[in-house]
Design a protein around this motif. Structure first.
Motif, PDB file in Angstrom:
ATOM      1  N   ALA A  26       0.578  -1.632   0.053  1.00  6.74           N
ATOM      2  CA  ALA A  26      -0.122  -0.439   0.201  1.00  6.74           C
ATOM      3  C   ALA A  26       0.683   1.721  -0.065  1.00  6.74           C
ATOM      4  O   ALA A  26       0.251   2.545  -0.451  1.00  6.74           O
ATOM      5  CB  ALA A  26      -0.988   0.190   1.129  1.00  6.74           C
ATOM      6  N   ASN A  29       0.828   5.845   3.304  1.00  6.89           N
ATOM      7  CA  ASN A  29      -0.446   7.189   3.644  1.00  6.89           C
ATOM      8  C   ASN A  29      -0.793   8.057   4.422  1.00  6.89           C
ATOM      9  O   ASN A  29       0.078   7.605   5.965  1.00  6.89           O
ATOM     10  CB  ASN A  29      -1.529   5.459   2.952  1.00  6.89           C
ATOM     11  CG  ASN A  29      -1.945   4.535   4.105  1.00  6.89           C
ATOM     12  OD1 ASN A  29      -1.305   5.057   5.522  1.00  6.89           O
ATOM     13  ND2 ASN A  29      -1.885   3.317   4.460  1.00  6.89           N
ATOM     14  N   ALA A  30      -1.596   8.370   4.337  1.00  6.31           N
ATOM     15  CA  ALA A  30      -2.230   9.216   5.553  1.00  6.31           C
ATOM     16  C   ALA A  30      -1.769   8.451   7.518  1.00  6.31           C
ATOM     17  O   ALA A  30      -1.440   9.470   8.236  1.00  6.31           O
ATOM     18  CB  ALA A  30      -3.463  10.381   5.586  1.00  6.31           C
ATOM     19  N   ASN A  31      -2.912   7.627   6.694  1.00  3.96           N
ATOM     20  CA  ASN A  31      -2.706   6.897   8.305  1.00  3.96           C
ATOM     21  C   ASN A  31      -0.921   6.235   9.306  1.00  3.96           C
ATOM     22  O   ASN A  31      -0.832   6.085  10.714  1.00  3.96           O
ATOM     23  CB  ASN A  31      -3.454   5.641   9.064  1.00  3.96           C
ATOM     24  CG  ASN A  31      -3.667   4.413   9.452  1.00  3.96           C
ATOM     25  OD1 ASN A  31      -4.071   5.551  10.892  1.00  3.96           O
ATOM     26  ND2 ASN A  31      -4.531   3.517   9.495  1.00  3.96           N
ATOM     27  N   CYS A  54       6.992  -3.804  -1.958  1.00  2.00           N
ATOM     28  CA  CYS A  54       6.626  -2.149  -1.521  1.00  2.00           C
ATOM     29  C   CYS A  54       6.999  -1.787  -3.019  1.00  2.00           C
ATOM     30  O   CYS A  54       8.504  -1.778  -3.567  1.00  2.00           O
ATOM     31  CB  CYS A  54       7.470  -1.304  -1.089  1.00  2.00           C
ATOM     32  SG  CYS A  54       6.950   0.605  -0.657  1.00  2.00           S
ATOM     33  N   GLU A  64       9.199  11.516   2.152  1.00  2.00           N
ATOM     34  CA  GLU A  64       7.766  11.260   2.494  1.00  2.00           C
ATOM     35  C   GLU A  64       7.222  10.685   3.898  1.00  2.00           C
ATOM     36  O   GLU A  64       6.923  11.902   5.120  1.00  2.00           O
ATOM     37  CB  GLU A  64       6.429  10.238   1.919  1.00  2.00           C
ATOM     38  CG  GLU A  64       6.568  10.398   0.684  1.00  2.00           C
ATOM     39  CD  GLU A  64       5.698   9.585  -0.676  1.00  2.00           C
ATOM     40  OE1 GLU A  64       4.243   8.627  -0.049  1.00  2.00           O
ATOM     41  OE2 GLU A  64       6.116   8.579  -1.087  1.00  2.00           O
TER      42      GLU A  64
END
Length: 97
Positions: A26, A29-31, A54, A64
């Motif tokens: 995935a 991400n924000a989480n 990944c 990031e």
């Protein structure tokens, strides 16, 4: 910005740590960024492991995560990223000058 001396000290401190987060298919991400930020506030120094599935480049993942959590990337070695952020409430690591 961390100096070379400070990064060397933090690498030594992180040597015995286990990775507490894994970045997989995935990606970032924000989480994940939110959880990394909370973990950095509690621990100041963490390791993040990048799994083989990944699709993102490890340098992009490190950038990031460090930008999202407002942290410093100490080192990227193999598929492991070491991140540091000075805690506002639980300061335990004293950096050399």
């Amino acid at each position: 910005m961390l100096s070379g001396k400070q990064k060397r000290y933090l690498r030594g401190e992180a040597h015995s740590l286990k990775a507490i987060f894994q970045v997989g298919k995935a990606g970032v991400n924000a989480n994940l960024i939110k959880q990394v930020g909370e973990a950095l506030e509690a621990r100041e120094l963490i390791k993040v492991s990048i799994l083989q599935n990944c699709s993102e480049d490890k340098h992009d993942v490190a950038r990031e995560l460090s930008e999202g959590a407002d942290a410093e990337t100490v080192q990227i070695i193999g598929n492991t990223i070491i991140l540091y952020k000075e805690s506002e409430e639980n300061k335990t690591i004293e950096l050399p000058r």
